[in-house]
Design an enzyme around this catalytic site. Structure first.
Site, PDB file in Angstrom:
ATOM      1  N   ASP A   9      51.455  35.599  32.941  1.00 39.76           N
ATOM      2  CA  ASP A   9      50.072  34.878  33.687  1.00 39.76           C
ATOM      3  C   ASP A   9      50.451  35.922  35.124  1.00 39.76           C
ATOM      4  O   ASP A   9      51.498  36.743  35.430  1.00 39.76           O
ATOM      5  CB  ASP A   9      51.286  33.365  34.099  1.00 39.76           C
ATOM      6  N   ASP A  11      48.874  34.462  38.517  1.00 38.72           N
ATOM      7  CA  ASP A  11      48.878  33.891  39.296  1.00 38.72           C
ATOM      8  C   ASP A  11      50.136  32.510  39.659  1.00 38.72           C
ATOM      9  O   ASP A  11      49.904  32.186  38.547  1.00 38.72           O
ATOM     10  CB  ASP A  11      47.085  33.016  40.311  1.00 38.72           C
TER      11      ASP A  11
HETATM   12  C1  XBP Z   1      45.380  30.804  37.915  1.00 35.37           C
HETATM   13  C2  XBP Z   1      43.162  30.452  38.154  1.00 35.37           C
HETATM   14  C3  XBP Z   1      42.688  31.224  39.228  1.00 35.37           C
HETATM   15  C4  XBP Z   1      43.140  31.341  40.301  1.00 35.37           C
HETATM   16  C5  XBP Z   1      42.303  31.489  41.218  1.00 35.37           C
HETATM   17  O1  XBP Z   1      45.434  32.000  36.922  1.00 35.37           O
HETATM   18  O2  XBP Z   1      43.447  29.262  38.234  1.00 35.37           O
HETATM   19  O3  XBP Z   1      41.999  30.669  38.667  1.00 35.37           O
HETATM   20  O4  XBP Z   1      43.567  29.908  41.026  1.00 35.37           O
HETATM   21  O5  XBP Z   1      41.229  32.772  40.578  1.00 35.37           O
HETATM   22  P1  XBP Z   1      46.419  32.114  36.172  1.00 35.37           P
HETATM   23  P2  XBP Z   1      39.562  33.347  40.478  1.00 35.37           P
HETATM   24  O6  XBP Z   1      48.077  31.577  37.142  1.00 35.37           O
HETATM   25  O7  XBP Z   1      46.059  31.960  35.043  1.00 35.37           O
HETATM   26  O8  XBP Z   1      47.030  34.051  36.567  1.00 35.37           O
HETATM   27  O9  XBP Z   1      39.592  32.426  41.830  1.00 35.37           O
HETATM   28  O10 XBP Z   1      40.037  34.524  40.136  1.00 35.37           O
HETATM   29  O11 XBP Z   1      39.454  31.972  39.138  1.00 35.37           O
HETATM   30 MG    MG Z   2      49.496  31.210  36.912  1.00 36.53          MG
END
Ligand code: XBP
Ligand code: MG
Length: 256
Positions: A9, A11
Site C-alpha cells: 500500500d 499512503d
Molecule cells: C489512501 C487513500 C487516498 C489518500 C488521498 O490510499 O485513501 O485517497 O488518502 O489520495 P492508500 P487521493 O492507503 O490506498 O494508498 O486524494 O489521491 O485519493
Molecule cells: Mg493506506
C-alpha cells in the site's frame, strides 16, 4: 508455501502521507473559496472513505446534501481534487517526505533478491510519482512489476479489486504473497483478496480493527532504528526478507 511477491500500500504504509494529504485538501478548499476545513479528527474519520474525490463528495453530502446532488458537483470535485493533487505534490515532492522506517531497506533487499513487488493503492498516480520519484529515484517504477492505483480499478478499498489486479499482473497466487497496509480498509481489501497482511498503523489508523492481520507492528524498523519489541522468531528487531519468509511459511513463532 513459498513467498513469491510483496505487495505494498502507499499512503500510511510506504510513507506517513495523510498529514500532507489533509493539508493539501484544506489548501484546495481555500483556493476555491469553500469555507471548509478538515481538522485532524475530522480527517481521521473521513479516511474511512477511500479515494480523495469520493471523500470530498461524502463530506459535501454531510454538510450540504441538496447542493451535493447538483449536476455540476462531479465537475467541481474534479477541479478541487486537481488543485489538491498539485498541493500534495508540492508537499511531498523533492524528497520532502521520507519513506517509513525499513521500507527503503526492504524494497532494496527484495529487489536484490529478485523477489517481485507490486503497489496496490487507492491514491492518484501523480501522488505516487511525487513520493517515490524522490525516495526511490526517477526509475522507481522499474522496481515494481505492477503499480495498481486509483486509475486501475473502479472499486476502491476495502474492495479487493486493486489487490486482485496486482496479483493478476504479478501472475502469482494470493497465498504466495505478503501485503503491507496501514488501515482497516486496506487490511480488508488485502485479506479479502486472500493475501496475508502485515499492518503498520499510523496515528490516523491506530484505533482501527486489525484482528485479521498476520502481524501488527509499529513500523518495519532498521538496524539504525530497531523496534522496541522483539519480533516473533527473529533475533533482530527489524523486518527483513528472512523474517518475512519464515512468517509467510508459517514458522511464525518458531525460534530463529
Ligand atoms: C489512501 C487513500 C487516498 C489518500 C488521498 O490510499 O485513501 O485517497 O488518502 O489520495 P492508500 P487521493 O492507503 O490506498 O494508498 O486524494 O489521491 O485519493
Ligand atoms: Mg493506506
Amino acid at each position: 508455501m513459498t513467498l513469491h511477491a510483496l505487495l505494498f500500500d502507499v499512503d500510511g504504509t510506504l510513507a506517513d502521507t495523510e498529514a500532507a494529504h489533509r493539508d493539501a485538501f484544506n489548501a484546495a478548499f481555500a483556493d476555491v473559496g469553500l469555507g471548509w476545513y478538515w481538522s485532524e479528527s475530522l480527517y481521521a474519520s473521513l479516511l474511512d472513505v477511500a479515494g480523495g474525490k469520493e471523500r470530498i463528495l461524502y463530506y459535501w453530502k454531510l454538510v450540504d446534501p441538496d447542493e451535493a446532488d447538483g449536476s455540476e458537483v462531479r465537475a467541481t470535485i474534479e477541479r478541487i481534487h486537481a488543485i489538491k493533487t498539485r498541493h500534495y505534490e508540492a508537499r511531498v515532492g523533492g524528497g520532502k517526505l521520507a519513506l517509513r522506517p525499513g521500507m527503503l531497506r526492504l524494497i532494496g533487499e527484495a529487489h536484490a533478491a529478485g523477489l517481485p513487488m507490486a503497489i496496490a493503492t487507492t491514491t492518484t498516480p501523480a501522488n505516487i510519482d511525487a513520493l517515490l520519484g524522490a525516495a526511490l529515484g526517477q526509475g522507481w517504477r522499474s522496481l515494481f512489476v505492477a503499480v495498481c492505483d486509483a486509475s486501475t480499478v473502479a472499486n476502491k478499498k476495502p474492495a479487493p479489486d486493486v489487490y486482485l489486479a496486482a496479483l493478476a499482473a504479478l501472475g502469482v497466487a494470493a497465498c504466495d504473497c505478503l501485503a503491507f497496509e496501514d488501515s482497516e480498509n486496506g487490511l480488508r481489501a488485502a485479506t479479502t483478496a486472500g493475501i496475508a497482511t502485515i499492518v503498520t498503523p499510523t496515528a490516523f489508523t491506530l484505533g482501527h480493527q486489525f484482528s485479521d492481520a498476520l502481524l501488527v507492528l509499529p513500523h518495519l524498523g532498521d538496524p539504525a532504528l530497531p523496534m522496541s519489541q522483539h519480533l516473533p522468531g527473529a533475533e533482530q528487531r527489524w523486518v527483513d526478507l528472512a523474517a518475512l519468509r519464515r512468517w509467510h511459511d508459517g514458522t511464525l513463532f518458531e525460534a530463529a
